[in-house]
Design an enzyme around this catalytic site. Sequence first.
Site, short mmCIF file in Angstrom:
data_model
loop_
_atom_site.label_atom_id
_atom_site.label_comp_id
_atom_site.label_asym_id
_atom_site.label_seq_id
_atom_site.Cartn_x
_atom_site.Cartn_y
_atom_site.Cartn_z
N TYR A 67 0.84 -1.20 0.00
CA TYR A 67 0.00 0.00 0.00
C TYR A 67 0.88 1.25 0.00
O TYR A 67 0.73 2.12 -0.86
CB TYR A 67 -0.90 -0.04 1.23
CG TYR A 67 -1.93 1.06 1.30
CD1 TYR A 67 -3.00 1.08 0.41
CD2 TYR A 67 -1.86 2.04 2.28
CE1 TYR A 67 -3.97 2.08 0.48
CE2 TYR A 67 -2.83 3.04 2.36
CZ TYR A 67 -3.88 3.06 1.46
OH TYR A 67 -4.84 4.05 1.54
N GLU A 111 4.12 1.79 -0.64
CA GLU A 111 4.98 2.02 -1.81
C GLU A 111 4.15 2.14 -3.09
O GLU A 111 4.53 2.85 -4.01
CB GLU A 111 6.02 0.90 -1.94
CG GLU A 111 7.03 0.88 -0.79
CD GLU A 111 7.95 2.10 -0.76
OE1 GLU A 111 7.88 2.97 -1.65
OE2 GLU A 111 8.77 2.20 0.18
N LYS A 127 1.26 3.60 -3.25
CA LYS A 127 0.76 4.98 -3.22
C LYS A 127 1.89 5.98 -3.50
O LYS A 127 1.66 7.03 -4.10
CB LYS A 127 0.11 5.28 -1.86
CG LYS A 127 -1.22 4.56 -1.66
CD LYS A 127 -2.32 5.19 -2.49
CE LYS A 127 -3.69 4.63 -2.17
NZ LYS A 127 -4.75 5.24 -2.97
N ASN A 157 -6.28 9.26 8.65
CA ASN A 157 -7.36 8.39 9.15
C ASN A 157 -8.71 9.09 9.11
O ASN A 157 -8.87 10.17 9.67
CB ASN A 157 -7.07 7.93 10.58
CG ASN A 157 -5.81 7.10 10.66
OD1 ASN A 157 -4.73 7.58 10.34
ND2 ASN A 157 -5.94 5.85 11.05
N VAL A 165 -9.33 0.77 13.62
CA VAL A 165 -9.57 0.97 15.04
C VAL A 165 -10.96 1.54 15.30
O VAL A 165 -11.66 1.09 16.21
CB VAL A 165 -8.43 1.78 15.68
CG1 VAL A 165 -8.43 3.24 15.22
CG2 VAL A 165 -8.48 1.70 17.18
N GLY A 172 -0.91 -3.41 21.12
CA GLY A 172 0.23 -2.83 21.84
C GLY A 172 -0.26 -2.24 23.15
O GLY A 172 -1.24 -2.71 23.75
N ASP A 173 0.41 -1.15 23.59
CA ASP A 173 0.01 -0.55 24.87
C ASP A 173 -1.10 0.51 24.70
O ASP A 173 -1.54 1.11 25.67
CB ASP A 173 1.23 0.05 25.59
CG ASP A 173 1.90 1.16 24.79
OD1 ASP A 173 1.33 1.58 23.76
OD2 ASP A 173 3.01 1.60 25.17
N PRO A 200 2.70 2.41 12.71
CA PRO A 200 3.25 3.73 13.06
C PRO A 200 2.91 4.14 14.50
O PRO A 200 1.79 3.93 14.96
CB PRO A 200 2.58 4.67 12.05
CG PRO A 200 2.21 3.80 10.90
CD PRO A 200 1.85 2.47 11.50
N ARG A 235 0.85 9.64 14.43
CA ARG A 235 0.47 10.22 13.14
C ARG A 235 -0.45 11.41 13.38
O ARG A 235 -1.42 11.31 14.10
CB ARG A 235 -0.21 9.19 12.27
CG ARG A 235 -0.42 9.71 10.87
CD ARG A 235 -1.19 8.78 10.01
NE ARG A 235 -0.48 7.56 9.69
CZ ARG A 235 -1.11 6.40 9.57
NH1 ARG A 235 -2.39 6.30 9.78
NH2 ARG A 235 -0.43 5.34 9.24
N1 UDP Z 1 -5.70 -0.69 16.52
C1 UDP Z 1 -6.10 -1.11 17.80
N2 UDP Z 1 -7.16 -1.95 17.90
C2 UDP Z 1 -7.86 -2.39 16.83
C3 UDP Z 1 -7.46 -1.96 15.53
C4 UDP Z 1 -6.38 -1.12 15.43
O1 UDP Z 1 -5.51 -0.71 18.82
O2 UDP Z 1 -8.82 -3.16 17.01
C5 UDP Z 1 -4.58 0.26 16.41
C6 UDP Z 1 -3.55 -0.08 15.33
O3 UDP Z 1 -2.56 -0.93 15.84
C7 UDP Z 1 -3.01 1.30 14.97
C8 UDP Z 1 -4.20 2.23 15.19
O4 UDP Z 1 -5.13 1.49 15.99
O5 UDP Z 1 -1.99 1.68 15.85
C9 UDP Z 1 -4.90 2.63 13.90
O6 UDP Z 1 -5.12 1.48 13.15
P1 UDP Z 1 -5.99 1.45 11.84
O7 UDP Z 1 -5.97 0.03 11.34
O8 UDP Z 1 -7.30 2.06 12.09
O9 UDP Z 1 -5.26 2.38 10.77
P2 UDP Z 1 -3.73 2.75 10.45
O10 UDP Z 1 -3.64 4.17 10.84
O11 UDP Z 1 -2.80 1.90 11.26
O12 UDP Z 1 -3.61 2.52 8.99
#
Ligand code: UDP
Length: 309
Positions: free
Chosen positions: A143, A145, A147, A172, A185, A203-204, A273, A276
């Site tokens: 995606y 590269e 884009k 987003n 998310v 993650g956290d 990332p 952002r």
């Molecule tokens: N994320 C999360 N829980 C979820 C889905 C995504 O914590 O159920 C985190 C994901 O790891 C990222 C952020 O939410 O750090 C945004 O993810 P998304 O897939 O919406 O878009 P991205 O900006 O990563 O393309």
Amino acid sequence: MNILVTGGAGFIGSHLTLRLLKEGHAVTVWDNLHTGRLKNLTAHRDFDKFQFVEADVREARDYQGDMIINLACPASPVHYQADPVFTWETSVFGVHHLAHLAEKIGAVLLHASTSEVYGDPDVHPQSESYWGNVNTIGIRSCYDEGKRAAETLLHDFRTFKNTDTRLFRIFNTYGPQMLPDDGRVVSNFCVQAARGQELTIFGDGKQTRSFCYVEDLVDGIWRLANLPREKVPPVVNLGNPGEFTMLELAELVFKLMGSEPKLKFLPLPQDDPKRRKPNIELAKEVLGWEPVISLQEGLKPTLEYFKNV
Ligand code: UDP
């Protein structure tokens, strides 16, 4: 105007197409229904000047009109990673075909690029002059590269072939018509909250994103489309600069639902990332645009939509 929206059956495309129809334009949608859905186009069928064609931008085809707006590409990590070769071909071959088409018919070509061109940024917030920090062989690369290559091609069409190409980088974006299985998310949290499930934090949960309501984004795209050619910058960020951690987003969703917080922590995906946030000074200056809908406001109709899907 006669406008072609590629990817017009998708989340953003269907909102944009409806806005164009309401303003009186004749709109043709090409969509291969890979992640787009015909039911996103239900209200559109009331307009005489609307036409849908099931078509894949990876294959060249003809069109006659004034403007092309390219939104054709799976955009959520789950969907664009499901078939990375398809994603790359859509971004690169699709844009190649549309660039030649725009040149041939003398149409303006707007193209949806992405904040993903910044990769996992080491500059914050991201302005258009930042070149990005992108892995060429990771799970996001098809995606990111793809884009990036599309931006290069369209910039060269603008410079060397005198084609009126206009690039915008979408950060987003959320709102009704997102796919419930998008894996994003906002859609995940809304679906999980509506079902009384735990919200999945990767993650956290301290990584940040900036969330733009879809109607704000559509307004920015349309302003770019209407800008006099000589004022169009090489590329412009479109996003909401409000920055939230995933934990803060979860808290807001619980607050709006009036439910008890329930979280489940899962591993952070590769190349995710950490931060952002768009710098939108350029959009403010050249488009007179900035988002007006706060995350709290925009989440309300979004949650309502997800309660009923
Ligand atoms: N994320 C999360 N829980 C979820 C889905 C995504 O914590 O159920 C985190 C994901 O790891 C990222 C952020 O939410 O750090 C945004 O993810 P998304 O897939 O919406 O878009 P991205 O900006 O990563 O393309």
